[in-house]
Design an enzyme around this catalytic site. Sequence first.
Site, short mmCIF file in Angstrom:
data_model
loop_
_atom_site.label_atom_id
_atom_site.label_comp_id
_atom_site.label_asym_id
_atom_site.label_seq_id
_atom_site.Cartn_x
_atom_site.Cartn_y
_atom_site.Cartn_z
N ASP A 11 3.22 -3.35 7.27
CA ASP A 11 2.69 -3.53 5.91
C ASP A 11 1.83 -4.79 5.82
OD1 ASP A 11 2.32 -2.76 3.28
OD2 ASP A 11 4.10 -3.82 2.56
N ASN A 59 2.27 7.61 0.63
CA ASN A 59 0.93 7.07 0.88
C ASN A 59 -0.18 8.07 0.58
OD1 ASN A 59 2.07 4.97 3.62
ND2 ASN A 59 1.59 4.37 1.52
C1 IPE Z 1 5.39 1.20 3.22
O1 IPE Z 1 4.28 0.49 2.83
C2 IPE Z 1 4.99 2.41 3.99
C3 IPE Z 1 4.44 2.13 5.30
C4 IPE Z 1 4.40 0.97 5.87
C5 IPE Z 1 3.94 3.27 6.01
P1 IPE Z 1 3.64 0.67 1.37
O2 IPE Z 1 2.60 -0.36 1.24
O3 IPE Z 1 3.23 2.08 1.18
O4 IPE Z 1 4.91 0.37 0.46
P2 IPE Z 1 5.03 -0.07 -1.06
O5 IPE Z 1 4.10 0.81 -1.86
O6 IPE Z 1 4.63 -1.50 -1.14
O7 IPE Z 1 6.47 0.14 -1.40
C1 IPE Z 2 -0.52 -0.71 5.95
O1 IPE Z 2 -0.41 -1.65 4.96
C2 IPE Z 2 0.55 0.31 5.96
C3 IPE Z 2 0.16 1.62 5.44
C4 IPE Z 2 0.75 2.13 4.41
C5 IPE Z 2 -0.87 2.41 6.10
P1 IPE Z 2 -0.93 -1.41 3.47
O2 IPE Z 2 -2.12 -0.53 3.47
O3 IPE Z 2 0.19 -0.96 2.61
O4 IPE Z 2 -1.36 -2.89 3.13
P2 IPE Z 2 -1.13 -3.65 1.75
O5 IPE Z 2 0.34 -3.61 1.47
O6 IPE Z 2 -1.94 -2.95 0.70
O7 IPE Z 2 -1.61 -5.04 2.03
MG MG Z 3 1.58 -1.98 1.54
#
Ligand code: IPE
Ligand code: IPE
Ligand code: MG
Length: 237
Positions: A11, A59
């Site tokens: 993340d 997602n």
């Molecule tokens: C969690 O990240 C899912 C993955 C890393 C694939 P998100 O960015 O989607 O989670 P939330 O929305 O902050 O809970």
């Molecule tokens: C990558 O991080 C993980 C996926 C869900 C693909 P994010 O895309 O959630 O990054 P942030 O949380 O918006 O910074």
């Molecule tokens: Mg995220």
Amino acid sequence: MIPTHVGIIVDGNGRWATKRFKNRSEGHLAGSKNLDNLCQHIFDKGIKILSLYIFSTENFKRSDEEVNYLMDLFARKFKHDFKMFSKKEIRIMFSGRREPLKQEILDIIDDITLKTKDNQNGILNFCVNYGAHMEIIDACKKIVIDNNNGKINVNNLDDKLFSKYLYNDLPDLDLVIRTGGELRLSNFMLWQAAYAEFYFTDTLFPDFNEKEFDLALDSYNKRERRFGGIDYEKKNF
Ligand code: IPE
Ligand code: IPE
Ligand code: MG
């Protein structure tokens, strides 16, 4: 002690890019590149199973542009990792729901799963279109079918048998790492994380390097895992 099964909730890619006045996709690309050395390092440390949460069922709420970019990136990444890790006898698997993934990515997933299925040196498990609620619901549906067919008797259901109905029958997670500063699981491996140790870091994923991983391992090694007992080490379960 080296954990057997480590999960990483990848993340912070988007924020990494935004901080640099870049497009979110550049953050995903940087995160994907970061995985190369990191995964290598993790297997070199002696960890046998690595589950990477890279795309949740939720997602799909993101823009078509971001989802399409990620799917293209994954297709390239899986092929690249297949080349890199099959040389090292690492098995590659995937956890998640097939629908609504495109046939093109499903073909890559099926091909790599089949070609690496006999590799014995470790497991790299990509969680793609993964959600723990869906995984548990999907398992329950298969259990009902097998019970009705007489293949199993639901009265004999225990945690070992239940695990066989999950997307992959893997041992429970020992350590879950989440980068990017959020203190939540976001629907990651709820069943498998029952007794996991958790490590949360503010570091955004593209910056989560080998040194940062070793800090997580150091923290894991300071924990006393009791599993509900008083002195786990002595009891030798
Ligand atoms: C969690 O990240 C899912 C993955 C890393 C694939 P998100 O960015 O989607 O989670 P939330 O929305 O902050 O809970
Ligand atoms: C990558 O991080 C993980 C996926 C869900 C693909 P994010 O895309 O959630 O990054 P942030 O949380 O918006 O910074
Ligand atoms: Mg995220």
